[in-house]
Design a protein around this motif. Structure first.
Motif, PDB file in Angstrom:
ATOM      1  N   GLY A  98      14.754   6.907   9.571  1.00  0.00           N
ATOM      2  CA  GLY A  98      13.446   6.343   9.258  1.00  0.00           C
ATOM      3  C   GLY A  98      12.520   7.355   8.606  1.00  0.00           C
ATOM      4  O   GLY A  98      11.812   7.036   7.648  1.00  0.00           O
ATOM      5  N   ALA A  99      12.543   8.590   9.126  1.00  0.00           N
ATOM      6  CA  ALA A  99      11.691   9.635   8.550  1.00  0.00           C
ATOM      7  C   ALA A  99      12.072   9.918   7.102  1.00  0.00           C
ATOM      8  O   ALA A  99      11.204  10.136   6.246  1.00  0.00           O
ATOM      9  N   ALA A 100      13.371   9.904   6.799  1.00  0.00           N
ATOM     10  CA  ALA A 100      13.820  10.141   5.428  1.00  0.00           C
ATOM     11  C   ALA A 100      13.303   9.051   4.491  1.00  0.00           C
ATOM     12  O   ALA A 100      12.841   9.335   3.377  1.00  0.00           O
ATOM     13  N   LEU A 101      13.370   7.795   4.934  1.00  0.00           N
ATOM     14  CA  LEU A 101      12.902   6.687   4.107  1.00  0.00           C
ATOM     15  C   LEU A 101      11.389   6.745   3.895  1.00  0.00           C
ATOM     16  O   LEU A 101      10.893   6.439   2.800  1.00  0.00           O
ATOM     17  N   VAL A 102      10.660   7.145   4.932  1.00  0.00           N
ATOM     18  CA  VAL A 102       9.208   7.257   4.804  1.00  0.00           C
ATOM     19  C   VAL A 102       8.832   8.420   3.886  1.00  0.00           C
ATOM     20  O   VAL A 102       8.029   8.262   2.954  1.00  0.00           O
ATOM     21  N   LEU A 103       9.414   9.585   4.123  1.00  0.00           N
ATOM     22  CA  LEU A 103       9.068  10.762   3.326  1.00  0.00           C
ATOM     23  C   LEU A 103       9.513  10.618   1.880  1.00  0.00           C
ATOM     24  O   LEU A 103       8.893  11.192   0.974  1.00  0.00           O
ATOM     25  N   ASP A 104      10.580   9.858   1.633  1.00  0.00           N
ATOM     26  CA  ASP A 104      11.041   9.666   0.259  1.00  0.00           C
ATOM     27  C   ASP A 104      10.021   8.897  -0.571  1.00  0.00           C
ATOM     28  O   ASP A 104      10.057   8.950  -1.799  1.00  0.00           O
ATOM     29  N   GLU A 105       9.110   8.202   0.083  1.00  0.00           N
ATOM     30  CA  GLU A 105       8.024   7.531  -0.631  1.00  0.00           C
ATOM     31  C   GLU A 105       6.667   8.061  -0.170  1.00  0.00           C
ATOM     32  O   GLU A 105       5.668   7.353  -0.177  1.00  0.00           O
ATOM     33  N   PHE A 106       6.668   9.337   0.196  1.00  0.00           N
ATOM     34  CA  PHE A 106       5.430   9.989   0.612  1.00  0.00           C
ATOM     35  C   PHE A 106       4.381   9.936  -0.492  1.00  0.00           C
ATOM     36  O   PHE A 106       3.194   9.729  -0.220  1.00  0.00           O
ATOM     37  N   ASP A 153       9.093  17.172  -2.327  1.00  0.00           N
ATOM     38  CA  ASP A 153       8.528  18.335  -1.632  1.00  0.00           C
ATOM     39  C   ASP A 153       8.402  18.061  -0.136  1.00  0.00           C
ATOM     40  O   ASP A 153       8.712  18.924   0.695  1.00  0.00           O
ATOM     41  N   ALA A 154       7.935  16.852   0.211  1.00  0.00           N
ATOM     42  CA  ALA A 154       7.751  16.510   1.615  1.00  0.00           C
ATOM     43  C   ALA A 154       9.080  16.524   2.368  1.00  0.00           C
ATOM     44  O   ALA A 154       9.165  17.028   3.493  1.00  0.00           O
ATOM     45  N   VAL A 155      10.129  15.992   1.737  1.00  0.00           N
ATOM     46  CA  VAL A 155      11.447  15.985   2.381  1.00  0.00           C
ATOM     47  C   VAL A 155      11.970  17.402   2.536  1.00  0.00           C
ATOM     48  O   VAL A 155      12.492  17.784   3.594  1.00  0.00           O
ATOM     49  N   PHE A 156      11.837  18.220   1.490  1.00  0.00           N
ATOM     50  CA  PHE A 156      12.319  19.601   1.562  1.00  0.00           C
ATOM     51  C   PHE A 156      11.586  20.371   2.663  1.00  0.00           C
ATOM     52  O   PHE A 156      12.201  21.158   3.388  1.00  0.00           O
ATOM     53  N   ILE A 157      10.288  20.149   2.790  1.00  0.00           N
ATOM     54  CA  ILE A 157       9.510  20.828   3.830  1.00  0.00           C
ATOM     55  C   ILE A 157       9.977  20.385   5.219  1.00  0.00           C
ATOM     56  O   ILE A 157      10.147  21.207   6.133  1.00  0.00           O
ATOM     57  N   PRO A 171       7.848  30.359 -13.536  1.00  0.00           N
ATOM     58  CA  PRO A 171       9.321  30.325 -13.539  1.00  0.00           C
ATOM     59  C   PRO A 171       9.899  29.782 -12.236  1.00  0.00           C
ATOM     60  O   PRO A 171      10.902  29.060 -12.247  1.00  0.00           O
ATOM     61  N   VAL A 172       9.256  30.126 -11.109  1.00  0.00           N
ATOM     62  CA  VAL A 172       9.728  29.616  -9.818  1.00  0.00           C
ATOM     63  C   VAL A 172       9.560  28.099  -9.762  1.00  0.00           C
ATOM     64  O   VAL A 172      10.449  27.373  -9.291  1.00  0.00           O
ATOM     65  N   ILE A 173       8.421  27.603 -10.239  1.00  0.00           N
ATOM     66  CA  ILE A 173       8.172  26.164 -10.235  1.00  0.00           C
ATOM     67  C   ILE A 173       9.181  25.441 -11.119  1.00  0.00           C
ATOM     68  O   ILE A 173       9.706  24.379 -10.745  1.00  0.00           O
ATOM     69  N   GLN A 175      15.144  20.088  -7.841  1.00  0.00           N
ATOM     70  CA  GLN A 175      14.725  18.793  -7.331  1.00  0.00           C
ATOM     71  C   GLN A 175      15.295  17.654  -8.170  1.00  0.00           C
ATOM     72  O   GLN A 175      15.782  16.651  -7.631  1.00  0.00           O
ATOM     73  N   GLU A 176      15.250  17.802  -9.498  1.00  0.00           N
ATOM     74  CA  GLU A 176      15.748  16.739 -10.366  1.00  0.00           C
ATOM     75  C   GLU A 176      17.261  16.620 -10.296  1.00  0.00           C
ATOM     76  O   GLU A 176      17.810  15.530 -10.479  1.00  0.00           O
TER      77      GLU A 176
END
Length: 250
Positions: free
Chosen positions: A84-92, A112-116, A223-225, A232-233
């Motif tokens: 559930g958390a994954a589904l919610v954060l995927d549309e954060f 970013d939210a999922v990675f965090i 460069p880091v970004i 991410q992509e």
């Protein structure tokens, strides 16, 4: 299992697997491959955050009921909570902007939210505790010392986050030594700290300091970004649609 972290481990695995599965699914939907389609009720598109909220509540409430009964069932409910958390954060980003920005630039906030969430859960799974609370020896003196360290670390974390160093601030909650350079070094030019203390328009603008922050941002941060966005992509697909807000201005 001996450390009592089995439920946390199940949450961690479920979070990652559900996020990867969700991203594969939505990328296939976007490419219009096979039978993969959006879920619609009439003309209403049902976002998967709705299913995430239901599963999060189901896993959380069930976990409260079985936590003291069976560790096995507690681990199962933790896995449901992770899905559930994954589904919610995927549309954060949708929740943050209150509009569908899934494939727009703003949609990267969801990744970013999922990675965090994955990073913080991984640190907890390794046995680390935020703000150094695990260092207390239980004695009154040790408790006071630990309390002082927690307050100090929390203050450094707040300053680091206000300076725009999100990852340093979050990881520093578990590895406090990272908070010292994060809080002392120059703030990022777009951060709240910069807007308050030295950016043009602040009470005491310091143009040289702002220029130095912008040079550091361009030389080291950009460069880091770009590397982070590329990763991410690769994982989640390209957020390449122009912003709705940008289109509306035209």
């Amino acid at each position: 299992m001996e450390t009592g972290r089995l439920p946390l481990f199940c949450f961690f695995v479920a979070l990652i697997v559900a996020f990867v599965f969700t991203r594969i699914n939505v990328r296939l939907i976007r490419a219009k491959i096979g039978w993969f389609r959006d879920v619609n009720v009439g003309e209403m598109h049902i976002h998967h955050v709705v299913f995430g909220v239901v599963l999060t509540l189901l896993g959380g409430v069930s976990g409260l009921l079985v936590s003291g009964v069976s560790e096995g069932w507690y681990a199962v409910t933790a896995a449901i909570f992770g899905i559930g958390a994954a589904l919610v954060l995927d549309e954060f980003a949708l929740i943050l902007h209150l509009r569908d920005v899934y494939w727009e630039e703003e949609g990267r906030a969801s990744v970013d939210a999922v990675f965090i969430a994955v990073a913080i859960t991984g640190l907890l799974l390794l046995g680390l505790r935020p703000l150094g609370w695990e260092n207390s020896d239980g004695t009154p003196k040790g408790t006071w010392i630990t309390g002082g360290l927690i307050v100090t670390n929390l203050g450094l974390a707040v300053v680091t986050l206000l300076k725009g160093k999100i990852w340093t601030g979050l990881v520093g909650l578990f590895v406090p030594v990272l908070l010292v350079p994060g809080a002392v070094r120059l703030a990022r030019p777009g951060s709240p700290w910069a807007h308050w203390f030295f950016a043009p328009g602040s009470r005491h603008p310091r143009l040289r300091k702002m220029a130095r922050a912008e040079r550091r941002e361009e030389r080291w941060r950009r460069p880091v970004i770009r590397g982070k966005i590329a990763f991410q992509e690769f994982v989640s697909g390209r957020h390449d649609l122009p912003s709705t807000r940008r289109r509306s201005r035209r």
